[in-house]
Motif scaffolding. Structure first.
Motif, PDB file in Angstrom:
ATOM      1  N   GLN A 316      28.079  42.857  40.552  1.00 60.37           N
ATOM      2  CA  GLN A 316      28.320  41.524  39.995  1.00 60.37           C
ATOM      3  C   GLN A 316      29.304  40.759  40.866  1.00 60.37           C
ATOM      4  OE1 GLN A 316      29.214  41.340  35.688  1.00 60.37           O
ATOM      5  NE2 GLN A 316      30.954  40.060  36.229  1.00 60.37           N
ATOM      6  N   SER A 317      29.009  39.487  41.116  1.00 54.18           N
ATOM      7  CA  SER A 317      29.923  38.636  41.878  1.00 54.18           C
ATOM      8  C   SER A 317      31.068  38.193  40.982  1.00 54.18           C
ATOM      9  CB  SER A 317      29.192  37.402  42.409  1.00 54.18           C
ATOM     10  OG  SER A 317      28.212  37.769  43.340  1.00 54.18           O
ATOM     11  N   ASP A 318      32.280  38.221  41.525  1.00 56.21           N
ATOM     12  CA  ASP A 318      33.460  37.797  40.785  1.00 56.21           C
ATOM     13  C   ASP A 318      34.188  36.749  41.630  1.00 56.21           C
ATOM     14  OD1 ASP A 318      36.546  38.089  40.166  1.00 56.21           O
ATOM     15  OD2 ASP A 318      35.495  38.834  38.404  1.00 56.21           O
ATOM     16  N   LEU A 324      32.167  43.100  42.230  1.00 54.97           N
ATOM     17  CA  LEU A 324      32.523  44.181  41.308  1.00 54.97           C
ATOM     18  C   LEU A 324      31.326  45.120  41.183  1.00 54.97           C
ATOM     19  CD1 LEU A 324      34.364  42.513  38.269  1.00 54.97           C
ATOM     20  CD2 LEU A 324      35.345  43.947  40.054  1.00 54.97           C
ATOM     21  N   ASN A 360      34.279  39.639  30.364  1.00 60.28           N
ATOM     22  CA  ASN A 360      34.727  39.165  31.673  1.00 60.28           C
ATOM     23  C   ASN A 360      36.242  39.294  31.853  1.00 60.28           C
ATOM     24  OD1 ASN A 360      35.278  37.147  29.785  1.00 60.28           O
ATOM     25  ND2 ASN A 360      35.198  35.525  31.326  1.00 60.28           N
ATOM     26  N   ARG A 362      39.642  41.988  32.090  1.00 63.91           N
ATOM     27  CA  ARG A 362      39.792  43.312  32.710  1.00 63.91           C
ATOM     28  C   ARG A 362      41.233  43.773  32.681  1.00 63.91           C
ATOM     29  NH1 ARG A 362      39.182  39.317  36.641  1.00 63.91           N
ATOM     30  NH2 ARG A 362      36.936  39.496  36.581  1.00 63.91           N
TER      31      ARG A 362
END
Length: 692
Positions: A316-318, A324, A360, A362
């Protein structure tokens, strides 16, 4: 550590669209103390639906992971989408989960996408419990929903609860293990419930249901059988232990009920997760292959004694951390700053940061141990399905298989400034989503992107503009056709060039044979007698695969065919890899032209719910779209029509169906199979794509 592992539950929540998965997850987070207010999907405030597109549309698009605690258990939850366009999110989640809650509505029971996710869970041998949701809705029928699970899914669904009332009179349920009634007052947001004796009008029904439960679990524990035959009481602990054993072995699917939106039944469901779904310690050792010898099986037991291994199941793009990578740790442990091996690339990967995800949000972790689902930042060359393992003890875990896209459209940058940004953004999105494909059309020079449906590509376009700030224009959606062959044929390719110095020589003979529908492509080597030296066999097979990507009719990829290399010849000096690659490509083209190629199109499976008075019009419209009706059922005052139709004729169907039924009908559609296009239509398609 083993004790801690036995108190871990890695579960997913899966269902058809609008069955209430995200609402149920929001209630779980509220009652376990993770969140202090219940977010609602329809308000765009659900914790797990954190993407802008999810909040606007009221649907789940990406699977979101979170962690909560109930009783003495750590529960890692993945909330998955229900829409068929995002079925990849369910597939990769179930690959790494130990158990699942399958959510069904009390009105519709098993729906088309329910069947799809159920099959995905069976594929990965994931134990399930069922939750019959929306018991408060008009038309709710608990018994009918349980019956549909048994009949449509072939599951041994056994109620562990009975509802007290239904529709607007639903107030709670009877616990058949403890034989008490659980009632939710409307004053506490569901946080508190009352235990009381079973209502008199339900005593006989509850006694019969408990006998059915005991009968279903009797084979799991001799004490239950003996007590039942002797007329003695059956202890609660025996039923729980037997239910756990049967559920983990997938001999029984425990069924529970409730109304998540009305805050009823969530806490007993959490108890069921702890009681009837497995911990990582109770599952068989994880199986993999030796990367140096794929015929050799290797195993990793859950625990810190075995070497570290984990599966990357999502990328996944963060915006802050770059990429990620979500990992399920199967054995051993790894800490931030440590190095793991990626056997696919043969390269070492350094773990930058380890994160415990809550949608979303963390929090940092120092170490990831077996049984956990975590996200790692800083990994450079890790794709979905890759294994990360101890460098001294390499292993490759079973990868995931992904469906092929069925729809495509052209895309181009809006301005010159967007050109480079578009390429980079599409690359990032392709890394995230294995069902999203991007290619350059060689003839038109256009960028073409392919996906699982119109909604899938619409979300991609929206993300390009909002997330990646890329201006783009898109063409009309097109069907992803395929080609195959209808008979066997031999082909031959010869490359022979002399240019004064060293020349090029390659000669390949092969046979193309029709394969079974859905089998894909198989390229195999049956060269004997050294007619093609071993060092040139692989280049020849690679050349054949490349050629099969472009069919003989209209240039669509070829599927369901077997390509067998049978021979050829070589030159001691002039033969080379490139010569054999080109020769094999020429041989495939030669064989495909002789093998009577045919065009295939994606056929979609539909389920349409329509009021009785519009049924005739709906069926007539389907016939005009080359569709066929295969079943009709009456359900809660509407007709449910099961049908199949080509994807090519279904563009804009949602609008047409609403117009024809005054907005009262609804439908679901998912890919079913590829089938031959009728000859007249095939000629039109070939002419269109060949440009004449």
């Amino acid at each position: 550590m083993q004790h801690d592992l036995s108190n871990v539950r890695n579960i997913g929540i899966m269902a058809h669209i609008d069955a209430g998965k995200t609402t149920l997850t929001e209630r779980i987070l509220f009652y376990t103390g993770v969140s202090h207010r219940m977010g609602e999907v329809h308000d765009g405030a659900a914790t797990m639906d954190w993407m802008v597109q999810e909040q606007e549309r009221g649907i789940t698009i990406t699977s979101a992971a979170t962690t909560c605690f109930w009783r003495d258990c750590r529960v890692n939850i993945i909330d998955t989408p229900g829409h068929v366009d995002f079925t990849i999110e369910v597939e990769r989640s179930l690959r790494v989960l130990d158990g699942a809650i399958a959510v069904f509505t009390a009105v519709e029971g098993v729906e088309p996408q329910s069947e799809t996710v159920w099959k995905q869970a069976e594929k990965y041998h994931v134990p399930r419990i069922a939750f019959i949701n929306k018991m408060d809705r008009v038309g709710a029928d608990f018994d009918a929903a349980v019956k549909s699970i048994r009949e449509k899914l072939g599951a041994n669904a056994v109620p562990f609860q009975l509802p007290i009332g239904s529709q607007d009179t639903f107030v709670g349920m009877v616990d058949l293990v403890r034989m008490v009634a659980l009632r939710w007052p409307d004053t506490s947001l569901g946080a508190e419930f009352i235990e009381e004796p079973i209502p008199a009008e339900l005593e006989d029904e509850a006694a019969m249901a408990r006998e059915t439960l005991i009968d279903a679990l009797a084979n799991e524990d001799d004490r239950i059988t003996e007590a039942f035959l002797a007329g003695s009481p059956v202890e609660e602990e025996w039923l729980r232990a037997a239910g756990r054993k049967a559920s983990i072995a997938q001999r029984v699917v425990p069924v529970f009920c409730g109304a998540a939106f009305k805050n009823k039944g969530v806490q007993p469901l959490l108890d069921a997760v702890a009681d009837y779904l497995p911990s990582p310690a109770e599952l068989p050792p994880t199986e993999g292959k030796d990367p140096e010898n794929t015929a050799k099986a290797l195993h990793r037991k859950p625990g810190i004694a075995d070497p570290f291994c984990a599966l990357a199941f999502k990328v996944q793009s963060d915006p802050f951390l770059g990429t990620l990578t979500y990992l399920r740790v199967y054995s051993g442990s790894i800490g931030s700053g440590e190095v793991a091996l990626n056997p696919r690339t043969g390269k070492r990967e350094r773990i930058g940061r380890l994160l415990q995800m809550h949608a979303n949000k963390r929090e940092d972790l120092e170490r990831a141990t077996e049984g956990l689902i975590v996200a790692a930042a800083g990994l450079r060359n890790v794709a979905t399905g890759d294994t990360l393992c101890d460098q001294k003890h390499p292993i490759v875990l079973e990868a995931m298989t992904f469906p092929e896209p069925v729809i495509w459209l052209s895309i181009e940058p809006a301005t010159k400034v967007d050109e480079d940004k578009l390429t980079a953004a599409l690359t990032r999105l392709q890394e995230e989503d294995p069902t999203f494909k991007v290619r350059l059309d060689k003839e038109s020079g256009q960028i073409v992107m392919a996906g699982m449906g119109e909604l899938h590509l619409d979300i991609i376009r929206d993300r390009l503009q909002r997330e990646f700030k890329v201006g783009c224009n898109v063409g009309r959606p097109q069907v992803a056709y395929r080609e195959t062959i209808s008979r066997s044929a031999e082909g031959e390719g010869l490359v022979k060039r002399q240019t004064g110095g060293r020349g090029q020589y390659g000669h390949v003979k092969l046979v193309l044979t029709p394969g079974a529908r859905g089998e894909g492509l198989i390229v195999r080597d049956e060269v004997v007698g050294g007619t093609i030296p071993r060092e040139f066999v692989k280049p020849a097979m690679d050349g054949a695969r490349e050629a099969l990507d472009v069919g003989a009719l209209a240039g669509f990829p070829m599927v369901d065919a077997i390509c067998t290399l049978i021979g050829g010849s070589f030159h001691d000096v002039d033969s080379s890899d490139i010569a054999f690659r080109i020769a094999a490509s020429m041989a495939v083209q030669d064989a495909a032209a002789k093998a009577t190629p045919i065009l295939l199109e994606p056929i979609m499976k539909l389920e349409i719910s329509s009021p009785e008075e519009y049924t005739g019009g709906v069926i007539g419209d389907l016939s005009g779209r080359r569709g066929s009706v295969n079943r009709m059922d009456a359900r809660s005052g509407v007709q449910v029509i099961g049908a199949e139709a080509p994807l090519a004729s279904m563009f804009g169907y949602a609008t047409d169906l609403r117009s024809a039924t005054q907005g009262r009908a609804s439908f679901t559609m998912q890919f079913h199979q590829y089938a031959e296009v009728p000859p007249v239509i095939s000629q039109e398609i070939v002419a269109r794509f060949r440009g004449y």
